[in-house]
Enzyme design. Structure first.
Site, mmCIF file in Angstrom:
data_model
loop_
_atom_site.group_PDB
_atom_site.id
_atom_site.type_symbol
_atom_site.label_atom_id
_atom_site.label_comp_id
_atom_site.label_asym_id
_atom_site.label_seq_id
_atom_site.Cartn_x
_atom_site.Cartn_y
_atom_site.Cartn_z
ATOM 1 N N ARG A 119 0.869 -1.179 0.000
ATOM 2 C CA ARG A 119 0.000 0.000 0.000
ATOM 3 C C ARG A 119 0.905 1.227 0.000
ATOM 4 N NH1 ARG A 119 -2.319 0.297 6.257
ATOM 5 N NH2 ARG A 119 -0.315 0.753 7.201
ATOM 6 N N ASN A 157 -4.962 7.927 4.108
ATOM 7 C CA ASN A 157 -4.599 7.261 5.362
ATOM 8 C C ASN A 157 -3.164 7.580 5.707
ATOM 9 O OD1 ASN A 157 -5.464 5.266 7.424
ATOM 10 N ND2 ASN A 157 -3.684 4.141 6.675
ATOM 11 N N GLU A 158 -2.956 8.161 6.874
ATOM 12 C CA GLU A 158 -1.600 8.400 7.383
ATOM 13 C C GLU A 158 -0.677 8.923 6.277
ATOM 14 O OE1 GLU A 158 -0.461 4.729 9.332
ATOM 15 O OE2 GLU A 158 -1.476 5.359 11.165
ATOM 16 N N GLU A 311 -7.286 5.651 15.566
ATOM 17 C CA GLU A 311 -6.894 4.237 15.527
ATOM 18 C C GLU A 311 -6.116 3.891 16.786
ATOM 19 O OE1 GLU A 311 -4.595 2.894 12.203
ATOM 20 O OE2 GLU A 311 -5.838 3.956 10.747
ATOM 21 N N TRP A 319 3.162 -5.235 13.371
ATOM 22 C CA TRP A 319 4.251 -4.615 12.626
ATOM 23 C C TRP A 319 5.485 -4.328 13.463
ATOM 24 C CZ3 TRP A 319 4.293 -0.117 15.338
ATOM 25 C CH2 TRP A 319 3.068 0.400 15.785
ATOM 26 N N GLU A 359 -1.963 -7.991 7.351
ATOM 27 C CA GLU A 359 -2.305 -7.685 8.740
ATOM 28 C C GLU A 359 -3.138 -8.799 9.378
ATOM 29 O OE1 GLU A 359 -1.695 -2.893 8.812
ATOM 30 O OE2 GLU A 359 -3.709 -3.590 8.297
ATOM 31 N N PHE A 361 -2.322 -10.989 11.398
ATOM 32 C CA PHE A 361 -2.065 -11.265 12.810
ATOM 33 C C PHE A 361 -2.355 -10.066 13.712
ATOM 34 C CE2 PHE A 361 0.513 -14.412 10.544
ATOM 35 C CZ PHE A 361 0.033 -15.566 11.155
ATOM 36 N N HIS A 362 -2.959 -9.027 13.148
ATOM 37 C CA HIS A 362 -3.285 -7.828 13.947
ATOM 38 C C HIS A 362 -4.543 -8.090 14.759
ATOM 39 C CE1 HIS A 362 -3.994 -3.626 14.938
ATOM 40 N NE2 HIS A 362 -2.838 -3.312 14.379
#
Ligand code: GAL
Length: 691
Positions: A119, A157-158, A311, A319, A359, A361-362
């Site tokens: 991304r 985003n960010e 968030e 991460w 993501e 495992f987030h």
């Protein structure tokens, strides 16, 4: 910004604090969406952020539009009473854009293209990217402005991508022409007389690409300014499109706290709501303090107005190198810490855990294991608690202390040509913040251009670059009776990064009453003595200082070594106020002494009678004192008064025990007039050490 129609007020007036999550339903069959909405309702979630990464779904091929699924979802959410923070999907362009138009992809300083398959693969200066981003934003805004579910807009985003490609070089030159007008001025400002770097034409100028040796620091500083401005212009372009269709809902973008890549003071001026992402590191026992500092930055960015935690994680992220989950109860105190420091809402990334993608495992509100899980139960309990804190929404924190921070100074300070790379700006900031945080004092992180008169104490841990108007305003503040603490290696450079001539700290030398000759990065620790008995060690940094004029007093001096007997900390009188200059990297116990002295002079006292045990956080907001235990051990707190907890209605104090990850929201006493005077005398005495 902050007109009432474009702030959080309109939202929290109706529903109390915002409680939300990023919701990425495109990863799941539409049949699961009604169940998601049931779970949102059960958790007390009242807003979800939708569409952040939906570009390929919305525009499967260039110019095509596929909104049917989103129409359906928006209606379902609205029917379920869940508001939508609708995102433009421009942070992750579809593969076709990079494939057809490689110029939309960013290029790093080595000239390598950063490809799709992840991304953020966009080049902020690419005209084609901007055109494609504007087109999808326009379609989205036209279609959903006025949809009853939409409560807020979320641009990208960010925003943080940087590129060094040829199109960026063109944009950089245009930006430089506006800044300098002539090549002569640019050559002077960049000091190109050094190493034969003079430019004879604008076309020769490049972004600071990979080079054989150290790069011109002024060029790098300007490129950082340019990149930040490019990112902000991406935000503005999308915001302006949205505004054409929706004049009602606030527009924002999610910031990343102390993110080095963009000047958030500039961003905050353009967003209706300051929204920030903060991820506590459960493996770091001090992480909650950096969280508090970051929240105090958000309050400073928003001019003291409520902001939004856009968030955060319910448990582990994916991460870091080693992703420790949160302890039971930890998500609650993390969330309440943001509320205590001015957030009018708390949101999680993300609602439902992904089964695939980077993501997987987030953590999430609904983990793969479903709703019968600790994470979901804790989120739902927090949802209830936030409803009971409704009266806190919209209230302020009334900071009496300003910590000064400036992105430009940060960019300039951390350059590989400086005397050390160990004196890090953020570390300095955290070190000077810690004694204030330990006392539960209300702090705002603000830009040096802020109006300082309303603060009793101003702390400037690291202002390497200081504009003359800002040093003038610091001097006027102290002359008028303010108290100022300044950290080492300050006022070193001008806005080009050129060093101040003469003895340091340049434009602050008179104000601070010191006269510096040489910076002394340390080969081995050196002693710093506060009076005859107390000694600590500086490890990284010392300065060869003398007193300037006769108004200064040496508060600490260096021990044995080349600086023996020279001042390390100087307290100076200037007009009606005082200043402290710290010419070394002092350990925590010594910064305690310096700040205690400054707080006493400012007459600022802790809201608690006894010092807080370390993992306990105290913060006042809207007439309530939040007490939060960030540890898995019970903690004793000396409150000094009795009160009632807003969360449970239970009475507490004057001594109390906070259970592991316990939280109390205590109504603060309203002092009577005589009571207020007595309290303030008591606080002053305590600060002077006489009580
Ligand atoms: C944020 C980002 C989210 C998600 C999250 C994971 O930085 O905005 O999209 O990646 O991190 O912690």
């Amino acid at each position: 910004m902050f007109s009432s129609s474009h702030s959080l007020t309109g939202l929290t007036d109706r529903s109390g604090l915002i409680f939300g999550a990023d919701y990425n339903p495109e990863q799941w069959p539409a049949a699961t969406w009604p169940e998601d909405i049931r779970l949102m309702q059960e958790a007390g979630i009242n807003m979800v952020t939708v569409g952040v990464f939906s570009w390929a779904r919305l525009e499967p091929s260039e110019g095509a539009r596929n909104f049917g699924w989103l129409d359906h979802l928006m209606d379902l959410l609205h029917g379920g009473g869940i508001r939508v923070c609708l995102a433009t999907p421009t942070a992750s362009p579809p593969a076709w854009l990079g494939h057809e138009y490689p110029e939309t992809l960013p290029v790093d300083a080595d000239g390598s293209t950063l490809w799709y398959g992840s991304r953020n693969q966009f080049n902020p200066s690419s005209a084609k990217y901007r055109q494609a981003a504007a087109a999808i934003t326009e379609s989205l805004a036209r279609r959903y402005a006025g949809h009853p579910a939409v409560a807020m807009w979320h641009v990208g985003n960010e925003l943080g991508q940087v590129s060094y490609d040829d199109e960026t070089a063109l944009g950089f030159r245009t930006w430089l022409t506006r800044r300098y007008a002539t090549l002569d001025r640019l050559n002077q400002s960049w000091g190109t007389a050094f190493w034969s770097q003079a430019y004879g034409s604008w076309e020769e100028i490049l972004p600071p690409r990979k080079a054989p040796y150290l790069i011109n620091p002024s060029q790098k500083l300007d490129f950082q300014r340019f990149t930040s401005a490019q990112l902000l212009s991406l935000y503005r372009a999308e915001r302006d499109i949205i505004r054409r269709y929706d004049t009602r809902c606030p527009v924002t973008t999610n910031l990343m706290g102390f993110f080095r890549g963009a000047d958030y003071f500039a961003f905050a001026k353009e967003t209706d709501v300051v929204a920030n992402d903060w991820y506590t590191d459960p493996a770091d026992p001090d992480s909650h303090r950096l969280g508090a500092l970051t929240h105090d930055l958000c309050r400073g960015l928003s001019g003291g107005m409520p902001w939004l935690l856009m968030e955060s994680a319910t448990s582990a992220v994916n991460w870091r190198e080693h992703n420790v989950p949160k302890e039971p109860g930890e998500l609650r105190v993390d969330a309440l810490s943001a509320v205590a420091r001015g957030a009018d809402g708390v949101c999680f990334f993300q609602f439902r855990q992904s089964r695939f993608g980077a993501e997987r495992f987030h953590s999430a509100v609904v983990p793969l294991a479903g709703e019968n899980t600790r994470a979901f139960r804790e989120v739902a309990e927090l949802g209830k608690e936030l409803r009971s804190l409704r009266q806190v929404a919209g209230t302020s924190c009334a900071a009496t202390i300003a910590v000064l921070f400036d992105w430009e100074s940060w960019w300039a300070a951390e350059s590989p040509d400086t005397p050390t790379n160990r004196l890090q700006v953020l570390e300095q900031l955290q070190a000077y913040y810690a004694p204030l945080h330990r006392r539960g004092l209300s702090v705002e992180v603000v830009h040096p251009s802020a109006e300082l008169g309303r603060y009793g104490l101003v702390v400037a841990p690291s202002l390497f670059l200081l504009a003359p108007e800002h040093s003038n305003s610091l001097a006027a503040y102290v002359r008028g009776g303010g108290q100022l603490v300044v950290g080492p290696f300050s006022a070193v450079a001008d806005s080009n990064g050129h060093l101040a001539d003469g003895r340091f700290p340049g434009s602050l030398a008179d104000l601070l009453g010191v006269d510096g000759e040489e910076w002394v990065p340390l080969a081995s620790p050196v002693e710093v003595r506060f009076g005859p008995i107390q000694a600590v060690q500086a490890h990284i940094w010392a300065e060869d200082l003398a007193l300037r004029g006769n108004t200064g007093k040496v508060m600490a001096h260096f021990g044995a070594g080349r600086l023996e007997g020279r001042p390390a900390v100087v307290r100076n009188c200037h007009g009606a106020g005082s200043s402290w200059y710290v010419g070394a990297d002092l350990p925590a116990e010594a910064l305690e002494l310096v700040l205690a002295d400054a707080l006493a002079a400012a007459g600022i006292a802790s809201p608690l009678t006894a010092p807080l045990p370390d993992p306990v956080e105290a913060a006042s907001r809207g007439g309530h004192l939040f007490l939060l235990n960030h540890s898995a051990r019970p903690q004793e707190v000396g409150l000094g008064w009795t009160s009632v907890d807003l969360l449970t209605g239970t009475a507490h104090g004057p001594e109390l025990t906070l259970p592991p990850f316990g939280a109390l929201v205590l109504k603060e006493p309203v002092p009577t007039q005589t009571g207020a005077a007595e309290l303030s005398n008591l606080k002053n005495d305590r600060n002077r050490g006489t009580a």
